[in-house]
Write a protein that holds these residues in place. Sequence first.
Motif, mmCIF file in Angstrom:
data_model
loop_
_atom_site.group_PDB
_atom_site.id
_atom_site.type_symbol
_atom_site.label_atom_id
_atom_site.label_comp_id
_atom_site.label_asym_id
_atom_site.label_seq_id
_atom_site.Cartn_x
_atom_site.Cartn_y
_atom_site.Cartn_z
ATOM 1 N N PHE A 36 36.392 36.007 41.121
ATOM 2 C CA PHE A 36 37.279 37.103 41.528
ATOM 3 C C PHE A 36 37.812 37.849 40.308
ATOM 4 O O PHE A 36 38.230 37.250 39.320
ATOM 5 N N LYS A 37 37.800 39.178 40.396
ATOM 6 C CA LYS A 37 38.339 40.012 39.320
ATOM 7 C C LYS A 37 39.198 41.109 39.924
ATOM 8 O O LYS A 37 38.796 41.758 40.891
ATOM 9 N N LYS A 38 40.369 41.310 39.336
ATOM 10 C CA LYS A 38 41.259 42.366 39.781
ATOM 11 C C LYS A 38 40.765 43.707 39.261
ATOM 12 O O LYS A 38 40.407 43.827 38.088
ATOM 13 N N ASN A 39 40.720 44.684 40.153
ATOM 14 C CA ASN A 39 40.298 46.029 39.773
ATOM 15 C C ASN A 39 41.443 46.710 39.028
ATOM 16 O O ASN A 39 42.513 46.937 39.582
ATOM 17 N N LYS A 40 41.207 47.060 37.780
ATOM 18 C CA LYS A 40 42.259 47.666 36.949
ATOM 19 C C LYS A 40 42.272 49.193 37.031
ATOM 20 O O LYS A 40 43.095 49.852 36.407
ATOM 21 N N ASP A 41 41.346 49.770 37.798
ATOM 22 C CA ASP A 41 41.279 51.228 37.894
ATOM 23 C C ASP A 41 42.395 51.764 38.776
ATOM 24 O O ASP A 41 42.964 51.062 39.613
ATOM 25 N N GLY A 42 42.687 53.033 38.645
ATOM 26 C CA GLY A 42 43.652 53.701 39.518
ATOM 27 C C GLY A 42 45.052 53.158 39.390
ATOM 28 O O GLY A 42 45.722 52.899 40.375
ATOM 29 N N LYS A 43 45.528 53.001 38.163
ATOM 30 C CA LYS A 43 46.861 52.437 37.941
ATOM 31 C C LYS A 43 47.976 53.320 38.498
ATOM 32 O O LYS A 43 49.083 52.858 38.721
ATOM 33 N N SER A 44 47.677 54.609 38.661
ATOM 34 C CA SER A 44 48.708 55.511 39.180
ATOM 35 C C SER A 44 48.940 55.313 40.677
ATOM 36 O O SER A 44 49.964 55.710 41.214
ATOM 37 N N LYS A 45 47.970 54.682 41.361
ATOM 38 C CA LYS A 45 48.076 54.425 42.799
ATOM 39 C C LYS A 45 48.619 53.022 43.036
ATOM 40 O O LYS A 45 48.256 52.077 42.344
ATOM 41 N N ILE A 46 49.498 52.898 44.023
ATOM 42 C CA ILE A 46 50.050 51.595 44.397
ATOM 43 C C ILE A 46 49.557 51.266 45.803
ATOM 44 O O ILE A 46 49.987 51.880 46.782
ATOM 45 N N ASN A 47 48.615 50.334 45.898
ATOM 46 C CA ASN A 47 48.075 49.920 47.190
ATOM 47 C C ASN A 47 48.853 48.723 47.728
ATOM 48 O O ASN A 47 48.927 47.678 47.071
ATOM 49 N N VAL A 48 49.422 48.887 48.920
ATOM 50 C CA VAL A 48 50.183 47.826 49.578
ATOM 51 C C VAL A 48 49.355 47.338 50.767
ATOM 52 O O VAL A 48 48.947 48.130 51.620
#
Length: 347
Positions: free
Chosen positions: A173-185
Amino acid sequence: MIVHLNTTHNIDDPRIYRRITRFFQIKKIDSVLIGRASSALKEKCCHAFPKLIENNRAMLIIYNLFFALKHRNKEVFFIHDIELLLWVPILRLMSKTVIYDVHENYRDLIPSRPWVPNILKLFLKICIIGYEKFFCFFCNFISCPTKHIRKNFADKKTFILPNYPLKKDYADFKKNKDGKSKINVTYIGSISNEKGIQNIIELAKSCLELNMISFHLAGKVSNIELNDFKASLPANTVYLGELNHEDILRLLSKSKYGLCMLPSKKAYQESMPLKLFEYINSETIVIASKFIGWKFVEQNNHGALFDQNNVLSIKLFLQKDNFILEKNKKYYFDDYAEQFIKHINYK
């Protein structure tokens, strides 16, 4: 060979299939199980209920007996629903090892259902206690996910199999580091008014003016008209339907926050939902109900606890977006299951 009997769960149930069955598969121990059909799972070991009876609880109880008799050459039987305890004496007469896997604290959960009149709640609880105690006398072992549930049963033959993920699921498993400006809940789990979905919808609505925040809901919709549910969702919220395990991991890889906002019922307060540990092991910040049993979330910096009705406080927490997450402490099912297998083999 292990046989799993149940009347209410899907064949890809997170506890029955994803944890217990798959762990036994890793250990080269075959299993066979029945459950409600799932398009996400087509393995040979999984048998879907016949369409004609899948919504008839009484018929499913009888069907489980026939399924057990069909597999009478197998050694170990897991009972995953309280009503199937009826068949334990028969299985014991056949010299089978029987394990009652208690998913919920039924003694508190069933009387708390909205359809149970207040005048009958205590009487129903006493009946459930007597029923479980009588039939559990015949069981070889009892397994359960929490210490609170364990207290209901004889200590010597009761073991904890917690709702933790398998190590194998998170090995790559790897956390996607892209799109830091977006906060996905994200919310993963059963979607119903009973499980507090309305509070999540209200939270999403309160965040409409915050363009960087979006909500993703995944799970089975229960006791709500599906079209009405979809229509009630605000523009910043997406319903993804029921996801298989691989899709859940992909969703978690893109999620920053995970919601577990259950109503304040005793059965929920003493529970340890699967999603809590999926969030933690995927390095997703937990936002959960302020239950005493969930203090470990804040104590270990896995996330924050709130009154589930305090939408404003949760919104402010998301808006600040400055929580420092503990990423090193993880929870896995494997070690507990290893110990449990030794007890089964010993018996």
